[in-house]
Design a protein around this motif. Structure first.
Motif, PDB file in Angstrom:
ATOM      1  N   PRO A  43     -16.362   8.114  -6.714  1.00 36.16           N
ATOM      2  CA  PRO A  43     -14.965   8.471  -6.463  1.00 36.16           C
ATOM      3  C   PRO A  43     -14.023   7.601  -7.298  1.00 36.16           C
ATOM      4  CG  PRO A  43     -15.840   7.172  -4.644  1.00 36.16           C
ATOM      5  CD  PRO A  43     -16.984   7.429  -5.588  1.00 36.16           C
ATOM      6  N   THR A  44     -12.863   8.153  -7.572  1.00 34.60           N
ATOM      7  CA  THR A  44     -11.830   7.457  -8.329  1.00 34.60           C
ATOM      8  C   THR A  44     -10.556   7.429  -7.493  1.00 34.60           C
ATOM      9  OG1 THR A  44     -12.749   8.109 -10.454  1.00 34.60           O
ATOM     10  CG2 THR A  44     -10.403   7.573 -10.422  1.00 34.60           C
ATOM     11  N   THR A  45      -9.895   6.281  -7.482  1.00 27.36           N
ATOM     12  CA  THR A  45      -8.641   6.129  -6.764  1.00 27.36           C
ATOM     13  C   THR A  45      -7.508   6.058  -7.783  1.00 27.36           C
ATOM     14  OG1 THR A  45      -9.754   4.954  -4.974  1.00 27.36           O
ATOM     15  CG2 THR A  45      -7.363   4.716  -5.098  1.00 27.36           C
ATOM     16  N   PHE A  46      -6.437   6.770  -7.476  1.00 28.16           N
ATOM     17  CA  PHE A  46      -5.264   6.820  -8.346  1.00 28.16           C
ATOM     18  C   PHE A  46      -4.156   5.951  -7.754  1.00 28.16           C
ATOM     19  CE2 PHE A  46      -7.780  10.395  -9.441  1.00 28.16           C
ATOM     20  CZ  PHE A  46      -7.568  10.579 -10.786  1.00 28.16           C
ATOM     21  N   TYR A  47      -3.419   5.282  -8.637  1.00 29.53           N
ATOM     22  CA  TYR A  47      -2.324   4.389  -8.256  1.00 29.53           C
ATOM     23  C   TYR A  47      -1.096   4.713  -9.097  1.00 29.53           C
ATOM     24  CZ  TYR A  47      -5.649   1.378  -5.839  1.00 29.53           C
ATOM     25  OH  TYR A  47      -6.591   0.886  -4.967  1.00 29.53           O
ATOM     26  N   TYR A  48       0.070   4.328  -8.559  1.00 30.40           N
ATOM     27  CA  TYR A  48       1.305   4.442  -9.332  1.00 30.40           C
ATOM     28  C   TYR A  48       2.169   3.230  -9.051  1.00 30.40           C
ATOM     29  CZ  TYR A  48       3.861   5.765  -5.102  1.00 30.40           C
ATOM     30  OH  TYR A  48       4.426   5.764  -3.851  1.00 30.40           O
ATOM     31  N   ALA A  98     -11.214  -4.025  -9.415  1.00 30.10           N
ATOM     32  CA  ALA A  98      -9.880  -3.813  -9.981  1.00 30.10           C
ATOM     33  C   ALA A  98      -8.867  -3.386  -8.927  1.00 30.10           C
ATOM     34  CB  ALA A  98      -9.944  -2.772 -11.098  1.00 30.10           C
ATOM     35  N   GLU A  99      -9.337  -2.747  -7.859  1.00 28.04           N
ATOM     36  CA  GLU A  99      -8.386  -2.297  -6.830  1.00 28.04           C
ATOM     37  C   GLU A  99      -7.612  -3.462  -6.225  1.00 28.04           C
ATOM     38  OE1 GLU A  99      -9.237   1.747  -4.784  1.00 28.04           O
ATOM     39  OE2 GLU A  99     -10.966   0.435  -4.403  1.00 28.04           O
ATOM     40  N   GLY A 100      -8.247  -4.597  -6.034  1.00 27.98           N
ATOM     41  CA  GLY A 100      -7.548  -5.767  -5.506  1.00 27.98           C
ATOM     42  C   GLY A 100      -6.455  -6.244  -6.444  1.00 27.98           C
ATOM     43  N   LEU A 101      -6.730  -6.209  -7.734  1.00 28.57           N
ATOM     44  CA  LEU A 101      -5.724  -6.589  -8.731  1.00 28.57           C
ATOM     45  C   LEU A 101      -4.521  -5.663  -8.650  1.00 28.57           C
ATOM     46  CD1 LEU A 101      -4.621  -7.966 -11.310  1.00 28.57           C
ATOM     47  CD2 LEU A 101      -6.052  -6.363 -12.616  1.00 28.57           C
ATOM     48  N   TYR A 102      -4.768  -4.360  -8.628  1.00 31.48           N
ATOM     49  CA  TYR A 102      -3.655  -3.409  -8.630  1.00 31.48           C
ATOM     50  C   TYR A 102      -2.820  -3.525  -7.356  1.00 31.48           C
ATOM     51  CZ  TYR A 102      -6.299  -1.574 -12.551  1.00 31.48           C
ATOM     52  OH  TYR A 102      -6.985  -1.450 -13.732  1.00 31.48           O
ATOM     53  N   ARG A 103      -3.464  -3.657  -6.245  1.00 31.21           N
ATOM     54  CA  ARG A 103      -2.719  -3.796  -4.982  1.00 31.21           C
ATOM     55  C   ARG A 103      -1.881  -5.067  -4.977  1.00 31.21           C
ATOM     56  NH1 ARG A 103      -7.880  -2.023  -2.093  1.00 31.21           N
ATOM     57  NH2 ARG A 103      -7.592   0.221  -1.894  1.00 31.21           N
ATOM     58  N   SER A 104      -2.468  -6.177  -5.426  1.00 30.74           N
ATOM     59  CA  SER A 104      -1.729  -7.450  -5.416  1.00 30.74           C
ATOM     60  C   SER A 104      -0.573  -7.434  -6.411  1.00 30.74           C
ATOM     61  CB  SER A 104      -2.666  -8.623  -5.716  1.00 30.74           C
ATOM     62  OG  SER A 104      -3.051  -8.632  -7.079  1.00 30.74           O
ATOM     63  N   ALA A 105      -0.641  -6.547  -7.411  1.00 34.13           N
ATOM     64  CA  ALA A 105       0.428  -6.442  -8.409  1.00 34.13           C
ATOM     65  C   ALA A 105       1.485  -5.412  -8.006  1.00 34.13           C
ATOM     66  CB  ALA A 105      -0.166  -6.080  -9.769  1.00 34.13           C
ATOM     67  N   GLY A 106       1.393  -4.889  -6.788  1.00 36.06           N
ATOM     68  CA  GLY A 106       2.427  -3.995  -6.286  1.00 36.06           C
ATOM     69  C   GLY A 106       2.216  -2.522  -6.571  1.00 36.06           C
ATOM     70  N   TRP A 107       1.027  -2.143  -6.993  1.00 37.25           N
ATOM     71  CA  TRP A 107       0.722  -0.736  -7.230  1.00 37.25           C
ATOM     72  C   TRP A 107       0.441  -0.049  -5.904  1.00 37.25           C
ATOM     73  CZ3 TRP A 107       0.138   1.863 -12.047  1.00 37.25           C
ATOM     74  CH2 TRP A 107       0.472   1.068 -13.157  1.00 37.25           C
ATOM     75  N   THR A 108       0.781   1.233  -5.819  1.00 36.95           N
ATOM     76  CA  THR A 108       0.607   2.018  -4.593  1.00 36.95           C
ATOM     77  C   THR A 108      -0.511   3.036  -4.781  1.00 36.95           C
ATOM     78  OG1 THR A 108       2.954   1.797  -4.088  1.00 36.95           O
ATOM     79  CG2 THR A 108       1.762   3.586  -2.980  1.00 36.95           C
ATOM     80  N   GLU A 109      -1.466   3.005  -3.866  1.00 35.88           N
ATOM     81  CA  GLU A 109      -2.547   3.987  -3.896  1.00 35.88           C
ATOM     82  C   GLU A 109      -1.986   5.345  -3.508  1.00 35.88           C
ATOM     83  OE1 GLU A 109      -6.586   5.004  -1.391  1.00 35.88           O
ATOM     84  OE2 GLU A 109      -6.036   2.904  -1.623  1.00 35.88           O
ATOM     85  N   CYS A 110      -2.352   6.390  -4.251  1.00 33.84           N
ATOM     86  CA  CYS A 110      -1.838   7.718  -3.914  1.00 33.84           C
ATOM     87  C   CYS A 110      -2.942   8.734  -3.657  1.00 33.84           C
ATOM     88  CB  CYS A 110      -0.863   8.229  -4.977  1.00 33.84           C
ATOM     89  SG  CYS A 110      -1.505   8.317  -6.639  1.00 33.84           S
ATOM     90  N   THR A 167       9.802   4.776 -16.343  1.00 27.26           N
ATOM     91  CA  THR A 167      10.166   4.514 -14.946  1.00 27.26           C
ATOM     92  C   THR A 167       9.035   4.788 -13.967  1.00 27.26           C
ATOM     93  OG1 THR A 167      11.079   6.738 -14.680  1.00 27.26           O
ATOM     94  CG2 THR A 167      12.607   4.977 -15.374  1.00 27.26           C
ATOM     95  N   LEU A 168       7.902   5.279 -14.473  1.00 29.80           N
ATOM     96  CA  LEU A 168       6.755   5.544 -13.605  1.00 29.80           C
ATOM     97  C   LEU A 168       5.478   5.299 -14.384  1.00 29.80           C
ATOM     98  CD1 LEU A 168       5.693   6.619 -10.849  1.00 29.80           C
ATOM     99  CD2 LEU A 168       5.617   8.881 -11.940  1.00 29.80           C
ATOM    100  N   LEU A 169       4.618   4.449 -13.825  1.00 29.04           N
ATOM    101  CA  LEU A 169       3.305   4.191 -14.405  1.00 29.04           C
ATOM    102  C   LEU A 169       2.231   4.710 -13.467  1.00 29.04           C
ATOM    103  CD1 LEU A 169       3.817   0.529 -15.655  1.00 29.04           C
ATOM    104  CD2 LEU A 169       3.684   2.601 -17.045  1.00 29.04           C
ATOM    105  N   VAL A 170       1.147   5.207 -14.034  1.00 28.83           N
ATOM    106  CA  VAL A 170      -0.001   5.660 -13.252  1.00 28.83           C
ATOM    107  C   VAL A 170      -1.268   5.062 -13.850  1.00 28.83           C
ATOM    108  CG1 VAL A 170       1.086   7.820 -12.517  1.00 28.83           C
ATOM    109  CG2 VAL A 170      -0.262   7.778 -14.620  1.00 28.83           C
ATOM    110  N   LEU A 171      -2.301   4.995 -13.035  1.00 27.22           N
ATOM    111  CA  LEU A 171      -3.612   4.567 -13.502  1.00 27.22           C
ATOM    112  C   LEU A 171      -4.651   5.043 -12.514  1.00 27.22           C
ATOM    113  CD1 LEU A 171      -4.744   2.002 -11.637  1.00 27.22           C
ATOM    114  CD2 LEU A 171      -3.087   0.742 -12.977  1.00 27.22           C
ATOM    115  N   ASP A 172      -5.908   5.007 -12.943  1.00 27.80           N
ATOM    116  CA  ASP A 172      -6.998   5.305 -12.024  1.00 27.80           C
ATOM    117  C   ASP A 172      -8.105   4.291 -12.226  1.00 27.80           C
ATOM    118  OD1 ASP A 172      -9.396   6.628 -13.662  1.00 27.80           O
ATOM    119  OD2 ASP A 172      -7.537   7.471 -14.469  1.00 27.80           O
ATOM    120  N   THR A 173      -8.904   4.101 -11.168  1.00 28.01           N
ATOM    121  CA  THR A 173     -10.005   3.142 -11.203  1.00 28.01           C
ATOM    122  C   THR A 173     -11.086   3.589 -10.240  1.00 28.01           C
ATOM    123  OG1 THR A 173     -10.539   0.775 -11.121  1.00 28.01           O
ATOM    124  CG2 THR A 173      -9.044   1.615  -9.419  1.00 28.01           C
ATOM    125  N   GLU A 174     -12.293   3.133 -10.481  1.00 28.02           N
ATOM    126  CA  GLU A 174     -13.395   3.475  -9.589  1.00 28.02           C
ATOM    127  C   GLU A 174     -13.091   2.943  -8.186  1.00 28.02           C
ATOM    128  OE1 GLU A 174     -17.970   2.165  -8.985  1.00 28.02           O
ATOM    129  OE2 GLU A 174     -17.461   2.843 -11.009  1.00 28.02           O
TER     130      GLU A 174
END
Length: 180
Positions: free
Chosen positions: A163-168, A135-147, A123-130
């Motif tokens: 720096p690394t940005t985390f998403y969920y 890749a940040e554009g892909l994650y945002r367009s796929a509905g991931w939330t930056e945390c 029920t919860l996915l997480v990931l991180d990226t530079e």
């Protein structure tokens, strides 16, 4: 046509050399996926082979995107090991061969892992990226939330701390159906 398939531990071993080529190419192209350049292809193949036991034990799932006879991309899902975290998993090593980028393959791999996670009760996915990477554009367009972002979290392939940005992505996500 690209086919996305989940692989078993023995299959991962079989594809280790091809996956090593993808990993070496990805790192050589500047993508931060945990390795420094230049990455030795033999060491990369060994790294993939070492993951087979985790796949067999159900701690890791790996998908391959095959474009004809060649692996064009991959993605992994690492299940949280502790009893209080069985509802979550981490998306890892999303890689698309540079020659296959720009055709939606990254999104298809991400959709496949999201769909499988949902089917498995995650029920919860997480990931991180530079931070600041493509890749940040892909994650945002796929509905991931930056945390959040952590400075100097990981070195890029050249050894420079970045720096690394985390998403969920929480429950309720509905990935697109795969293209026919």
């Amino acid at each position: 046509m690209t086919e996305i398939v989940q692989v078993s531990g023995p299959e991962l071993v079989t594809y280790a050399d091809e996956l090593a080529a993808l990993l070496v190419e990805t790192v050589g192209g500047g993508s931060s996926v945990g390795f420094l350049a230049p990455l030795d292809r033999g060491a990369a193949a060994d790294w993939w082979r070492e993951r087979a036991a985790a796949v067999d034990a159900g701690r890791l799932q790996v998908w391959l995107a095959r474009d004809g006879e060649r692996i064009a991309g991959t993605v992994g899902l690492v299940r949280a090991p502790l009893p209080n975290a069985r509802h979550r998993a981490e998306v890892t090593k999303l890689m698309v061969r540079p020659s296959a980028r720009g055709r939606g393959l990254g999104r298809e791999l991400l959709d496949a892992v999201e769909r499988a996670a949902g089917e498995d009760g995650i029920t919860l996915l997480v990931l991180d990226t530079e931070s600041g990477g493509l890749a940040e554009g892909l994650y945002r367009s796929a509905g991931w939330t930056e945390c959040g972002s952590v400075p100097d979290y990981a070195a890029d392939p050249g050894g420079v701390l970045k720096p690394t940005t985390f998403y969920y992505k929480a429950a309720g996500f509905v990935p697109r159906e795969p293209r026919a």
